[in-house]
Design a protein around this motif. Structure first.
Motif, PDB file in Angstrom:
ATOM      1  N   LEU A 126       0.830  -1.211   0.000  1.00  0.00           N
ATOM      2  CA  LEU A 126       0.000   0.000   0.000  1.00  0.00           C
ATOM      3  C   LEU A 126       0.863   1.259   0.000  1.00  0.00           C
ATOM      4  CD1 LEU A 126      -2.815  -0.994   2.495  1.00  0.00           C
ATOM      5  CD2 LEU A 126      -3.099  -0.480   0.073  1.00  0.00           C
ATOM      6  N   LEU A 127       1.976   1.210   0.719  1.00  0.00           N
ATOM      7  CA  LEU A 127       2.853   2.385   0.785  1.00  0.00           C
ATOM      8  C   LEU A 127       3.513   2.692  -0.550  1.00  0.00           C
ATOM      9  CD1 LEU A 127       4.504   1.858   4.278  1.00  0.00           C
ATOM     10  CD2 LEU A 127       2.798   3.572   3.637  1.00  0.00           C
ATOM     11  N   VAL A 128       3.665   1.683  -1.400  1.00  0.00           N
ATOM     12  CA  VAL A 128       4.305   1.878  -2.696  1.00  0.00           C
ATOM     13  C   VAL A 128       3.349   2.538  -3.696  1.00  0.00           C
ATOM     14  CG1 VAL A 128       5.337   0.631  -4.645  1.00  0.00           C
ATOM     15  CG2 VAL A 128       5.894  -0.028  -2.314  1.00  0.00           C
ATOM     16  N   LEU A 129       2.046   2.397  -3.465  1.00  0.00           N
ATOM     17  CA  LEU A 129       1.063   2.976  -4.393  1.00  0.00           C
ATOM     18  C   LEU A 129       1.164   4.501  -4.390  1.00  0.00           C
ATOM     19  CD1 LEU A 129      -2.123   0.907  -3.496  1.00  0.00           C
ATOM     20  CD2 LEU A 129      -0.678   0.640  -5.515  1.00  0.00           C
ATOM     21  N   PRO A 130       0.948   5.124  -5.551  1.00  0.00           N
ATOM     22  CA  PRO A 130       0.904   6.593  -5.589  1.00  0.00           C
ATOM     23  C   PRO A 130      -0.238   7.105  -4.697  1.00  0.00           C
ATOM     24  CG  PRO A 130       1.005   5.677  -7.809  1.00  0.00           C
ATOM     25  CD  PRO A 130       0.796   4.530  -6.877  1.00  0.00           C
ATOM     26  N   PRO A 131      -0.086   8.290  -4.100  1.00  0.00           N
ATOM     27  CA  PRO A 131      -1.099   8.803  -3.163  1.00  0.00           C
ATOM     28  C   PRO A 131      -2.506   8.875  -3.754  1.00  0.00           C
ATOM     29  CG  PRO A 131       0.851  10.201  -3.158  1.00  0.00           C
ATOM     30  CD  PRO A 131       1.048   9.190  -4.240  1.00  0.00           C
ATOM     31  N   GLU A 132      -2.628   9.297  -5.015  1.00  0.00           N
ATOM     32  CA  GLU A 132      -3.965   9.424  -5.604  1.00  0.00           C
ATOM     33  C   GLU A 132      -4.625   8.061  -5.797  1.00  0.00           C
ATOM     34  OE1 GLU A 132      -1.052   9.195  -9.002  1.00  0.00           O
ATOM     35  OE2 GLU A 132      -1.147  10.377  -7.167  1.00  0.00           O
ATOM     36  N   VAL A 133      -3.817   7.034  -6.055  1.00  0.00           N
ATOM     37  CA  VAL A 133      -4.345   5.676  -6.205  1.00  0.00           C
ATOM     38  C   VAL A 133      -4.763   5.142  -4.838  1.00  0.00           C
ATOM     39  CG1 VAL A 133      -3.745   3.313  -6.882  1.00  0.00           C
ATOM     40  CG2 VAL A 133      -3.015   5.239  -8.291  1.00  0.00           C
ATOM     41  N   ARG A 134      -3.930   5.391  -3.817  1.00  0.00           N
ATOM     42  CA  ARG A 134      -4.273   4.984  -2.447  1.00  0.00           C
ATOM     43  C   ARG A 134      -5.555   5.667  -1.985  1.00  0.00           C
ATOM     44  NH1 ARG A 134       1.020   5.512  -0.670  1.00  0.00           N
ATOM     45  NH2 ARG A 134       0.542   7.539   0.182  1.00  0.00           N
ATOM     46  N   ALA A 135      -5.709   6.951  -2.324  1.00  0.00           N
ATOM     47  CA  ALA A 135      -6.903   7.704  -1.906  1.00  0.00           C
ATOM     48  C   ALA A 135      -8.160   7.120  -2.546  1.00  0.00           C
ATOM     49  CB  ALA A 135      -6.762   9.178  -2.283  1.00  0.00           C
ATOM     50  N   LEU A 147      -8.561   4.017  -3.569  1.00  0.00           N
ATOM     51  CA  LEU A 147      -8.779   2.707  -2.948  1.00  0.00           C
ATOM     52  C   LEU A 147      -9.393   2.878  -1.555  1.00  0.00           C
ATOM     53  CD1 LEU A 147      -8.296  -0.328  -3.446  1.00  0.00           C
ATOM     54  CD2 LEU A 147      -6.164  -0.084  -2.197  1.00  0.00           C
ATOM     55  N   ARG A 148      -8.878   3.828  -0.797  1.00  0.00           N
ATOM     56  CA  ARG A 148      -9.408   4.064   0.549  1.00  0.00           C
ATOM     57  C   ARG A 148     -10.868   4.507   0.488  1.00  0.00           C
ATOM     58  NH1 ARG A 148      -7.503   8.152   5.363  1.00  0.00           N
ATOM     59  NH2 ARG A 148      -9.164   7.503   6.734  1.00  0.00           N
ATOM     60  N   ALA A 149     -11.173   5.427  -0.426  1.00  0.00           N
ATOM     61  CA  ALA A 149     -12.544   5.946  -0.515  1.00  0.00           C
ATOM     62  C   ALA A 149     -13.536   4.852  -0.884  1.00  0.00           C
ATOM     63  CB  ALA A 149     -12.601   7.083  -1.535  1.00  0.00           C
ATOM     64  N   THR A 150     -13.147   3.976  -1.810  1.00  0.00           N
ATOM     65  CA  THR A 150     -14.094   2.958  -2.271  1.00  0.00           C
ATOM     66  C   THR A 150     -14.111   1.717  -1.403  1.00  0.00           C
ATOM     67  OG1 THR A 150     -12.466   2.105  -3.829  1.00  0.00           O
ATOM     68  CG2 THR A 150     -14.053   3.725  -4.674  1.00  0.00           C
ATOM     69  N   VAL A 151     -12.953   1.283  -0.920  1.00  0.00           N
ATOM     70  CA  VAL A 151     -12.899   0.034  -0.157  1.00  0.00           C
ATOM     71  C   VAL A 151     -13.092   0.283   1.334  1.00  0.00           C
ATOM     72  CG1 VAL A 151     -11.468  -1.949   0.450  1.00  0.00           C
ATOM     73  CG2 VAL A 151     -11.470  -1.097  -1.891  1.00  0.00           C
ATOM     74  N   LEU A 152     -12.273   1.142   1.918  1.00  0.00           N
ATOM     75  CA  LEU A 152     -12.347   1.360   3.364  1.00  0.00           C
ATOM     76  C   LEU A 152     -13.545   2.209   3.774  1.00  0.00           C
ATOM     77  CD1 LEU A 152      -8.584   1.920   4.203  1.00  0.00           C
ATOM     78  CD2 LEU A 152      -9.919  -0.171   4.377  1.00  0.00           C
ATOM     79  N   ASP A 153     -13.816   3.284   3.003  1.00  0.00           N
ATOM     80  CA  ASP A 153     -14.927   4.172   3.355  1.00  0.00           C
ATOM     81  C   ASP A 153     -16.254   3.691   2.784  1.00  0.00           C
ATOM     82  OD1 ASP A 153     -13.066   5.717   4.652  1.00  0.00           O
ATOM     83  OD2 ASP A 153     -12.830   7.126   3.000  1.00  0.00           O
ATOM     84  N   GLY A 154     -16.197   2.734   1.868  1.00  0.00           N
ATOM     85  CA  GLY A 154     -17.424   2.154   1.322  1.00  0.00           C
ATOM     86  C   GLY A 154     -18.192   3.065   0.384  1.00  0.00           C
ATOM     87  N   LEU A 155     -17.517   4.036  -0.224  1.00  0.00           N
ATOM     88  CA  LEU A 155     -18.192   4.932  -1.153  1.00  0.00           C
ATOM     89  C   LEU A 155     -18.314   4.287  -2.525  1.00  0.00           C
ATOM     90  CD1 LEU A 155     -16.401   8.301  -0.308  1.00  0.00           C
ATOM     91  CD2 LEU A 155     -18.585   7.473   0.557  1.00  0.00           C
ATOM     92  N   ARG A 157      -8.716   0.051  -9.971  1.00  0.00           N
ATOM     93  CA  ARG A 157      -8.264  -1.124 -10.729  1.00  0.00           C
ATOM     94  C   ARG A 157      -6.741  -1.229 -10.685  1.00  0.00           C
ATOM     95  NH1 ARG A 157      -6.807  -3.118 -15.629  1.00  0.00           N
ATOM     96  NH2 ARG A 157      -7.842  -5.000 -16.340  1.00  0.00           N
ATOM     97  N   ARG A 158      -6.054  -0.088 -10.904  1.00  0.00           N
ATOM     98  CA  ARG A 158      -4.592  -0.077 -10.837  1.00  0.00           C
ATOM     99  C   ARG A 158      -4.111  -0.522  -9.461  1.00  0.00           C
ATOM    100  NH1 ARG A 158      -2.990   5.741 -12.260  1.00  0.00           N
ATOM    101  NH2 ARG A 158      -1.243   5.186 -10.950  1.00  0.00           N
ATOM    102  N   ALA A 159      -4.779  -0.058  -8.423  1.00  0.00           N
ATOM    103  CA  ALA A 159      -4.377  -0.419  -7.059  1.00  0.00           C
ATOM    104  C   ALA A 159      -4.538  -1.906  -6.826  1.00  0.00           C
ATOM    105  CB  ALA A 159      -5.221   0.357  -6.048  1.00  0.00           C
ATOM    106  N   ARG A 160      -5.641  -2.465  -7.271  1.00  0.00           N
ATOM    107  CA  ARG A 160      -5.887  -3.894  -7.061  1.00  0.00           C
ATOM    108  C   ARG A 160      -4.876  -4.750  -7.823  1.00  0.00           C
ATOM    109  NH1 ARG A 160     -12.407  -4.537  -6.382  1.00  0.00           N
ATOM    110  NH2 ARG A 160     -12.499  -3.146  -4.608  1.00  0.00           N
ATOM    111  N   ILE A 161      -4.559  -4.340  -9.045  1.00  0.00           N
ATOM    112  CA  ILE A 161      -3.566  -5.076  -9.833  1.00  0.00           C
ATOM    113  C   ILE A 161      -2.216  -5.022  -9.147  1.00  0.00           C
ATOM    114  CG2 ILE A 161      -2.268  -5.059 -12.000  1.00  0.00           C
ATOM    115  CD1 ILE A 161      -4.917  -4.191 -13.379  1.00  0.00           C
TER     116      ILE A 161
END
Length: 183
Positions: A132-141, A143-151, A172-176
């Protein structure tokens, strides 16, 4: 857009104007964040409340526009925003208090996990954290909004200020990337 006051921006948001929402956010979010930080020292909670507030603004802008029309323009948009944020902050404090009051009950597992399973779980958690730390910040954001925050992707796009398809492609990029890092 610069000539429109906040009330006009909210009325435009009520009609689904994304640019008006972005401008409203740009103008009011810094001020609103400072006001929330005066009442709450937890930056994560402030960020959560700010996110909830603007999500509510997007969804409820029509109620503000309708109320203004009925009252003949009474009530300020900034006051309306603060009311939403204050209610969201109180709700967050109540959730936190309820969570603190609920006693934590340790459930006894029917069987103890194998030592190998515990080692693998810890290792997998560390690998996931590193990936997760290797992902670019915008990709992490995204992923967080859709997966962790459930949006939904649409809600995340409003929150992040990017098109809905951009959110989808970032997730999609984050999951790959995570799949490759963890395999």
């Amino acid at each position: 857009m610069d000539a429109a006051d906040e009330g006009e921006l909210v009325r435009r948001v009520a009609r689904g104007d994304r640019r008006a929402f972005d401008e409203l956010y740009r103008r009011t979010a810094p001020w609103l964040e400072v006001r929330l930080r005066r009442r709450c020292a937890d930056p994560d909670l402030v960020a959560e409340v700010l996110q909830d507030t603007y999500l509510a603004v997007w969804r409820a802008a029509g109620s503000f526009a309708g109320a203004q029309a009925r009252k003949g323009g009474g009530g300020s948009a900034v006051g309306w925003l603060w009311t939403i944020a204050a209610h969201r902050l109180v709700d967050a404090f109540r959730r936190r208090a309820r969570k603190a009051q609920v006693p934590q009950v340790q459930l006894m597992p029917s069987t103890s996990p194998a030592a190998e399973d515990e080692v693998m779980a810890a290792r997998m958690g560390q690998e996931l954290e590193q990936a997760l730390l290797v992902l670019p910040p915008e990709v992490r954001a995204a992923l967080r909004a859709t997966v962790l925050d459930g949006l939904s992707p649409r809600e995340a796009s409003v929150l992040l200020g990017v098109p809905e398809n951009t959110v989808k492609s970032r997730v999609r990029r984050a999951r790959i990337a995570l799949r490759e890092a963890l395999s």
